[in-house]
Enzyme design. Structure first.
Site, PDB file in Angstrom:
ATOM      1  N   SER A 652      21.930  44.253  41.161  1.00  0.00           N
ATOM      2  CA  SER A 652      22.202  45.688  41.038  1.00  0.00           C
ATOM      3  C   SER A 652      21.054  46.520  41.603  1.00  0.00           C
ATOM      4  O   SER A 652      21.278  47.518  42.297  1.00  0.00           O
ATOM      5  CB  SER A 652      22.448  46.050  39.569  1.00  0.00           C
ATOM      6  N   ASN A 864      30.701  40.575  39.418  1.00  0.00           N
ATOM      7  CA  ASN A 864      29.965  40.086  38.247  1.00  0.00           C
ATOM      8  C   ASN A 864      28.516  40.531  38.151  1.00  0.00           C
ATOM      9  O   ASN A 864      27.964  40.583  37.059  1.00  0.00           O
ATOM     10  CB  ASN A 864      29.999  38.552  38.216  1.00  0.00           C
ATOM     11  N   TYR A 865      27.874  40.835  39.279  1.00  0.00           N
ATOM     12  CA  TYR A 865      26.438  41.081  39.249  1.00  0.00           C
ATOM     13  C   TYR A 865      26.011  42.474  39.696  1.00  0.00           C
ATOM     14  O   TYR A 865      24.974  42.964  39.276  1.00  0.00           O
ATOM     15  CB  TYR A 865      25.708  40.022  40.092  1.00  0.00           C
ATOM     16  N   ILE A 866      26.791  43.108  40.566  1.00  0.00           N
ATOM     17  CA  ILE A 866      26.449  44.457  41.010  1.00  0.00           C
ATOM     18  C   ILE A 866      27.136  45.461  40.092  1.00  0.00           C
ATOM     19  O   ILE A 866      28.354  45.383  39.887  1.00  0.00           O
ATOM     20  CB  ILE A 866      26.879  44.688  42.472  1.00  0.00           C
TER      21      ILE A 866
END
Length: 909
Positions: A652, A864-866
């Site tokens: 992110s 899932n991650y950003i």
């Protein structure tokens, strides 16, 4: 094994050879630190191919776990367990065919004992290229150096901001304290626990309390008193929609991000009502003439044993499973046990037949029966399929939603899994075992005290009924394979799942305030005297810089042997001076993780120490560290911090930094086409995936997809060639005006052989379209109670395809193309050429995008991650519909992200 009496650190491992508790100065000095003066900054994959053993100066040739398990490849590659297949095998029962095992690695001739890292270079994932991240490759600086330097710059910026945030918060606290002491008449502001966040801050309409899940930025107050919003109201650019979609969009959802926060976060609901679960249909007995054969003898089995035999017989076309020796072994054990338990197998005369060899079983009659039923199902008309679906939807409708605190919420997996054969991921030791039918007596229902308990099927009862308002599951049972618990939860678009995602990203935002201290501490501890401290620091480094998962202890007898950072073994890490580390192990979902990275010299030195003799294959590298100990240490920096938060934070934060640069370099992208804007975002997303080491195995169909796209682009170029010749047909003078070359066929791309093949494709494509349209029209007539059209009508319609074929033959012979269309003119054709050029440019951009994404987990990073709010910000700033980045399902899942920053164009992670 170390046995220092003065060591007060608990041992993380009790099996294998342990590292010494302390590292003496002499030992530390003896482990020569490698020189890395010419190496780039660490932390980026270099993947220059396999490790060549004769170049190794640190490690002896290793077997990468061959002593404990066979070398394996990615599960995305099909495993062929039958290397020799001939026509002579076709008539044999499947079980009689040769069972020579071909390994799941990409090499055809690799030995079991050969290190994974020394396999053929052509079969390993390729290293990242400049094109993969949209950069020019004709630079003197190697790509890995450029990427590593960029990553270091991003990390330094993050550490600088962390200090700035803490300084700002400390200043705000002092001001608030001074104001409180100066004016006693002013009502004191709400005090916060010492988590470093200013007391007056709000985010997304929720007042900050005390835990680390709380937001860091301001958000305007809720705009709607009832905390509801239309589900699709958040898309920055809306397209025209049909009535059906509009009605779906009008469904109101709970704006939990604007609602007051509960005092007790552990209480998930006050009232809960639902209708339980949907059970799979009961088993249908096979016809009497469909039998399992054993050594050619038709067998009569009990209903229970016949059902188990049917599980295997129905999936004969799944060779990846049914030709797997482990799958066969486990199935045969469970099947014979079921046969024995239910009275045995008998022949047509009632004599018992002893089933002793799997190779004598022939499941083909069962497979042919189920395959025939599947073909019948596929052959149904569209009307029949729609009617069946409508009936199924109606039957399941009561189970799709629950009433959670008075509002309607969608339930996710409300269907109980049907019985069958367990597949597992990777080389699971229990693959092939029978998944038993789940009965109501195994299921616990969780529901509100005042709610009506759903009735179990007739003649059954629930295992238990409970009213746990601190749990978010509706039903639960234990499956028989691994003893794992299965839960019926709310859907991804539900408010409960949304709040979980929100907290995850807010925790990552909280980490940005502490990342500098964490990195300073683990960098210092890389040289710690205590081995436990040094191992912990090295592990945090690998998790932070290389995005390795923490890893947990595995029960290798019952689970696939997958590992993470803390559970890495001797054979999973190979060291190549001066500072290159080769990782080769099975990661999450049993996907092979292979990577070569350059690390800090001290990290290389530490790994060398942790692998020091007498350690050997099977021994843990981080033998004085567990995931639990690691997370407990991280929790000292901020509440709730664990190893997995680093992946979310790094992705992110990196995306946030890249998007700021995009805005600075391109403004709002007014001079860019929509496709260029989308590619701009995808390039940033891809760079995040590369910088954060989010990888995936190249899909088996990637090359075929790329060839198909190339053919489509060629097809458009062929259309251009035909249109140019139509211009010549109506105005021959254009040849002199535009030049002869303008009208020539591009021989380097479109040779005559390809043109003829493409023409045949176009003719066949038109035939298929006509046939499908004819079938659809007939179904509509039948639905309206009218007679079907006769075959003669289809023949007449197909004349269009015949005429097209004749036209192409004439063109090939005369090398001329007759003008087509109403009122043909040079101007119209030139306008058509411009449109085709635009389509070609778009498709070439899409092809370049897809090729760049082939090895990068772009979707995984984005979903899932950003932080999804970053995607929303890009969408708003560049005036791109959010639909270009999030599907309808994802828009529903991330409604909270889309809606919560609708008035914040400058929102920052």
């Amino acid at each position: 094994m170390a046995s220092d009496s003065d060591d007060d650190m608990p041992l993380a491992r009790t099996n294998g050879r342990l590292s010494k508790a302390h590292i003496s100065k002499a030992e530390d000095k003896a482990m020569k630190e490698p020189s890395a003066s010419s190496a780039p900054a660490p932390g980026i994959s270099i993947r220059n191919g396999p490790v060549i053993e004769d170049k190794m100066e640190v490690d002896e040739p290793v077997t990468n776990g061959a002593a404990k398990r066979k070398s394996r490849g990615s599960t995305s590659k099909a495993v062929n367990y039958n290397m020799e297949s001939s026509e002579s095998d076709d008539g044999k029962p499947l079980a009689k065919r040769q069972k020579t095992v071909k390994k799941a690695l990409d090499s055809d001739s690799d030995s079991d004992d050969m290190p994974l890292a020394s396999k053929k270079p052509g079969k390993l994932p390729p290293k990242a290229t400049a094109a993969d991240i949209g950069e020019s490759s004709d630079d003197d600086i190697p790509l890995t150096h450029k990427l590593a330097e960029k990553k270091v710059a991003i990390e330094k910026k993050a550490e600088k901001e962390a200090k700035a945030i803490r300084a700002k918060e400390n200043k705000a606290k002092k001001v608030a304290k001074k104001e409180d002491s100066d004016d006693e008449d002013v009502k004191p502001k709400t005090k916060r626990k010492s988590n470093g966040v200013a007391p007056s801050k709000k985010s997304n309409g929720v007042k900050i309390e005390s835990d680390s899940d709380e937001p860091l930025s301001k958000k305007p107050a809720a705009k709607k008193a009832n905390c509801k919003v239309k589900a699709e109201a958040a898309s920055p650019v809306k397209k025209g929609k049909g009535k059906k979609e509009e009605s779906e969009d009008a469904e109101e959802v709970y704006r939990w991000w604007d609602a007051p926060k509960k005092e007790d976060d552990s209480v998930k609901w006050d009232t809960l009502q639902h209708n339980g679960v949907v059970f799979p249909p009961e088993y249908e007995i096979l016809p009497k003439d469909v039998k399992l054969l054993y050594d050619g003898i038709p067998l009569t089995l009990s209903v229970e044993a016949e059902e188990v035999a049917g599980f295997f017989g129905a999936m004969l076309n799944s060779t990846h499973n049914v030709e797997n020796p482990t799958f066969q072994k486990n199935f045969f054990a469970d099947f014979t046990e079921e046969v024995k338990k239910t009275g045995g197998a008998k022949d047509k005369d009632g004599n018992k037949v002893a089933i002793k060899e799997f190779s004598k079983l022939d499941f083909k009659p069962i497979f042919n029966y189920y395959d025939g039923k599947n073909q019948e199902k596929k052959a149904r008309s569209s009307a029949e399929k729609k009617a069946d679906k409508a009936a199924k939807d109606e039957a399941e409708a009561p189970y799709t939603h629950c009433i959670w605190d008075g509002r309607k919420e969608q339930v996710g997996n409300f269907r109980v899994e049907p019985p069958g054969l367990f597949r597992g991921r990777g080389e699971h030791p229990k693959t092939g075992k029978v998944k038993r039918r789940v009965t109501p007596e195994q299921i616990t229902i969780n529901i509100g005290k005042e709610a009506t308990v759903p009735a179990p099927p007739e003649g059954h009862k629930w295992k238990a009924v409970q009213h746990d308002n601190k749990a978010t599951w509706l039903a639960m049972w234990q499956e028989n394979i691994n003893g794992a618990y299965k839960y019926v939860m709310l859907a991804a678009k539900s408010s409960i799942k949304g709040q979980s995602d929100y907290k995850k990203f807010e925790k990552a935002r909280e980490l940005k305030k502490h990342i500098d201290r964490i990195r300073e501490d683990y960098t210092r501890d890389l040289k710690a005297e205590l081995t436990a401290d040094r191992q912990r620091a090295t592990a945090v480094y690998l998790i932070d810089k290389l995005a390795l998962r923490a890893g947990n202890e595995k029960d290798t007898e019952n689970e696939a042997e997958t590992v993470g950072c803390c559970s890495l073994k001797f054979e999973h890490v190979t060291l190549r001076p001066p500072n290159t580390v080769i990782f080769d192990f099975l990661g999450k979902d049993s996907i092979r993780y292979y990577d070569e990275v350059e690390v800090e010299p001290q990290v290389f030195k530490n790994l060398k120490l942790f692998k020091k003799s007498p350690k050997t294959t099977g021994d843990d590298i981080f033998d004085r560290l567990t995931t639990t100990q690691l997370n407990k240490h991280l929790n000292n920096y901020m509440p709730g911090l664990s190893a997995k938060v680093f992946r979310t934070y790094n992705a992110s934060w990196t995306m946030s930094d890249l998007l700021k640069k995009l805005k600075k370099n391109h403004g709002e992208g007014k001079d860019l086409s929509m496709q260029e804007k989308v590619k701009l975002y995808n390039d940033a997303n891809r760079e995040v995936a590369i910088l954060c080491n989010h990888k995936r195995t190249i899909g088996a169909g990637h090359e075929a997809q790329m060839e198909k796209m190339a053919d489509r682009i060629k097809g458009l170029k062929y259309q251009k060639w035909r249109i140019k010749h139509m211009i010549l047909d109506i105005d021959p003078k254009q040849k002199k005006k535009k030049g002869a070359e303008w009208f020539e066929l591009a021989n380097n791309e479109l040779d005559e052989e390809w043109v003829r093949a493409h023409q045949a494709f176009l003719v066949q494509e038109q035939r298929i379209k006509i046939e499908k349209k004819f079938q659809k029209d007939n179904e509509k007539l039948v639905a309206d109670g009218q007679k079907e059209m006769k075959a003669k009508e289809l023949s007449e319609r197909l004349e269009a395809a015949v005429e097209l074929e004749k036209k192409f033959k004439k063109e090939n012979k005369s090398k001329k193309v007759e003008a087509e269309g109403k009122g043909p003119s040079v101007e119209k054709y030139e306008a058509n050429l411009e449109k085709l050029d635009e389509r070609i440019a778009i498709m070439m951009t899409q092809a370049e995008d897809r090729e760049g994404n082939k090895e990068v987990a772009l979707g995984t990073s984005k979903i899932n991650y950003i932080d999804p709010r970053l995607t929303v910000v890009f969408s708003k700033q560049f005036s791109v519909s959010i639909e270009k980045f999030f599907s309808k399902t994802l828009r529903e899942k991330f409604t909270w992200a889309i809606e919560s920053i609708e008035d914040e164009d400058d929102w920052e992670f």
